[in-house]
Scaffold this motif. Structure first.
Motif, mmCIF file in Angstrom:
data_model
loop_
_atom_site.group_PDB
_atom_site.id
_atom_site.type_symbol
_atom_site.label_atom_id
_atom_site.label_comp_id
_atom_site.label_asym_id
_atom_site.label_seq_id
_atom_site.Cartn_x
_atom_site.Cartn_y
_atom_site.Cartn_z
ATOM 1 N N GLY A 32 0.783 -1.219 -0.130
ATOM 2 C CA GLY A 32 -0.061 0.001 0.040
ATOM 3 C C GLY A 32 0.668 1.302 0.060
ATOM 4 N N ASP A 33 0.547 2.098 0.869
ATOM 5 C CA ASP A 33 1.426 3.498 0.946
ATOM 6 C C ASP A 33 2.610 3.291 0.844
ATOM 7 O OD1 ASP A 33 -1.029 4.718 0.913
ATOM 8 O OD2 ASP A 33 -1.560 5.102 3.081
ATOM 9 N N PRO A 34 3.620 4.184 0.483
ATOM 10 C CA PRO A 34 5.036 4.073 0.497
ATOM 11 C C PRO A 34 5.700 4.510 1.691
ATOM 12 C CG PRO A 34 4.423 5.835 -1.035
ATOM 13 C CD PRO A 34 3.166 5.326 -0.375
ATOM 14 N N ASP A 39 4.204 8.354 9.519
ATOM 15 C CA ASP A 39 4.722 9.481 8.628
ATOM 16 C C ASP A 39 3.524 10.063 7.942
ATOM 17 O OD1 ASP A 39 7.337 10.182 9.185
ATOM 18 O OD2 ASP A 39 8.256 8.440 7.901
ATOM 19 N N HIS A 40 2.637 9.031 7.362
ATOM 20 C CA HIS A 40 1.471 9.172 6.679
ATOM 21 C C HIS A 40 0.606 10.068 7.137
ATOM 22 C CE1 HIS A 40 -1.873 8.784 3.816
ATOM 23 N NE2 HIS A 40 -2.663 8.184 4.782
ATOM 24 N N ASP A 41 -0.021 9.665 8.540
ATOM 25 C CA ASP A 41 -0.780 10.440 9.149
ATOM 26 C C ASP A 41 -0.349 11.860 9.562
ATOM 27 O OD1 ASP A 41 -2.711 8.196 9.340
ATOM 28 O OD2 ASP A 41 -2.544 7.930 11.491
ATOM 29 N N VAL A 64 -4.910 10.896 13.239
ATOM 30 C CA VAL A 64 -5.435 9.750 13.570
ATOM 31 C C VAL A 64 -6.259 8.917 12.704
ATOM 32 C CG1 VAL A 64 -5.830 10.474 16.217
ATOM 33 C CG2 VAL A 64 -7.850 10.452 14.631
ATOM 34 N N HIS A 65 -6.344 9.523 11.237
ATOM 35 C CA HIS A 65 -7.371 8.956 10.589
ATOM 36 C C HIS A 65 -7.111 7.472 10.038
ATOM 37 C CE1 HIS A 65 -4.519 9.669 6.956
ATOM 38 N NE2 HIS A 65 -5.210 9.010 6.522
ATOM 39 N N ASP A 66 -5.834 7.108 10.170
ATOM 40 C CA ASP A 66 -5.530 5.427 9.937
ATOM 41 C C ASP A 66 -5.196 4.732 10.736
ATOM 42 O OD1 ASP A 66 -6.130 5.468 7.024
ATOM 43 O OD2 ASP A 66 -4.184 6.148 6.296
ATOM 44 N N ILE A 67 -5.191 5.236 12.419
ATOM 45 C CA ILE A 67 -4.852 4.338 13.224
ATOM 46 C C ILE A 67 -5.724 3.007 13.302
ATOM 47 C CG2 ILE A 67 -4.198 5.904 14.888
ATOM 48 C CD1 ILE A 67 -6.835 5.762 16.290
ATOM 49 N N ALA A 158 -5.892 15.461 1.471
ATOM 50 C CA ALA A 158 -4.769 15.433 2.192
ATOM 51 C C ALA A 158 -3.977 13.965 2.513
ATOM 52 C CB ALA A 158 -4.642 16.258 3.523
ATOM 53 N N ASP A 159 -5.065 13.036 2.738
ATOM 54 C CA ASP A 159 -4.512 11.550 2.759
ATOM 55 C C ASP A 159 -3.983 11.171 1.692
ATOM 56 O OD1 ASP A 159 -4.812 9.271 3.329
ATOM 57 O OD2 ASP A 159 -6.792 8.815 3.174
ATOM 58 N N ASP A 160 -4.371 11.569 0.297
ATOM 59 C CA ASP A 160 -4.015 11.234 -1.004
ATOM 60 C C ASP A 160 -2.714 11.571 -1.341
ATOM 61 O OD1 ASP A 160 -5.884 9.482 -1.589
ATOM 62 O OD2 ASP A 160 -7.453 11.024 -2.309
HETATM 63 FE FE FE2 Z 1 -4.583 7.491 5.036
#
Ligand code: FE2
Length: 186
Positions: A32-34, A39-41, A64-67, A158-160
């Motif tokens: 998934g995310d690199p 770091d992403h959050d 906290v969006h991806d916890i 922002a997530d993307d």
């Molecule tokens: Fe995300």
């Protein structure tokens, strides 16, 4: 209830959970995310702070969006719901909703913004199907009427965007006062 799905009840506990996102990946096989989830959050929250300096609930929702990926590894379709449930008691209903809406907003953009849809990362395109696929016209209309529609879209964008390898972000501890203010105001 699974221990990992118990609500987060203190700021200390949330800081520990966020710290645990270092070296964790949204997809356990790293397809998934690199960047790792911390770091992403953090990148997501910093982008939102630049755009919405007065909306600390939105910034913390970004943080906290991806916890949910850490609470229940491998359940991509449910990660928005798991994260939302975990923070509702501590951070309040609006933050919890914004966390859940980051998946909903993806389904909205997939239905309404062909440029955005085409630019989704390969893993984001794959998981869209499990998340319900693009919204129907009725779902689009209902989402556009949501009072938090615009900020939910901003969080999603922002997530993307928050997946830049090697980008320096502020240390997690600098978010603590912001989290404390949001928790105190809920
Ligand atoms: Fe995300």
């Amino acid at each position: 209830m699974d221990r990992n799905l118990a609500p987060v009840s203190t700021v200390d506990e949330l800081m520990t959970l966020l710290g645990d996102c270092a070296g964790k990946w949204d997809m356990p096989d790293r397809s998934g995310d690199p960047v790792d989830i911390l770091d992403h959050d953090s990148q997501c929250a910093e982008l939102l702070r630049e755009q919405f300096p007065d909306d600390e609930e939105l910034q913390v929702a970004g943080l906290v969006h991806d916890i949910g990926h850490v609470l229940v590894p491998g359940d991509d379709a449910g990660h928005g719901r798991h994260g939302s449930h975990a923070v509702r008691t501590l951070l309040g209903e609006r933050v919890a909703r914004l966390v859940e809406l980051h998946v909903t907003a993806k389904r909205y953009l997939a239905a309404t913004d062909s440029v955005h849809a085409a630019a989704l990362s390969p893993s984001s395109q794959r998981t869209l199907v499990a998340q319900g696929g693009p919204m129907t016209p009725a779902e689009v209309a209902a989402f556009e009427a949501d009072p938090d529609f615009h900020v939910a879209i901003a969080l999603r964008k922002a997530d993307d965007a928050g997946k830049v390898i090697g980008l320096t972000v502020h240390p997690l501890r600098t978010w603590r006062p912001v989290i404390e203010r949001v928790a105190a105001a809920r």
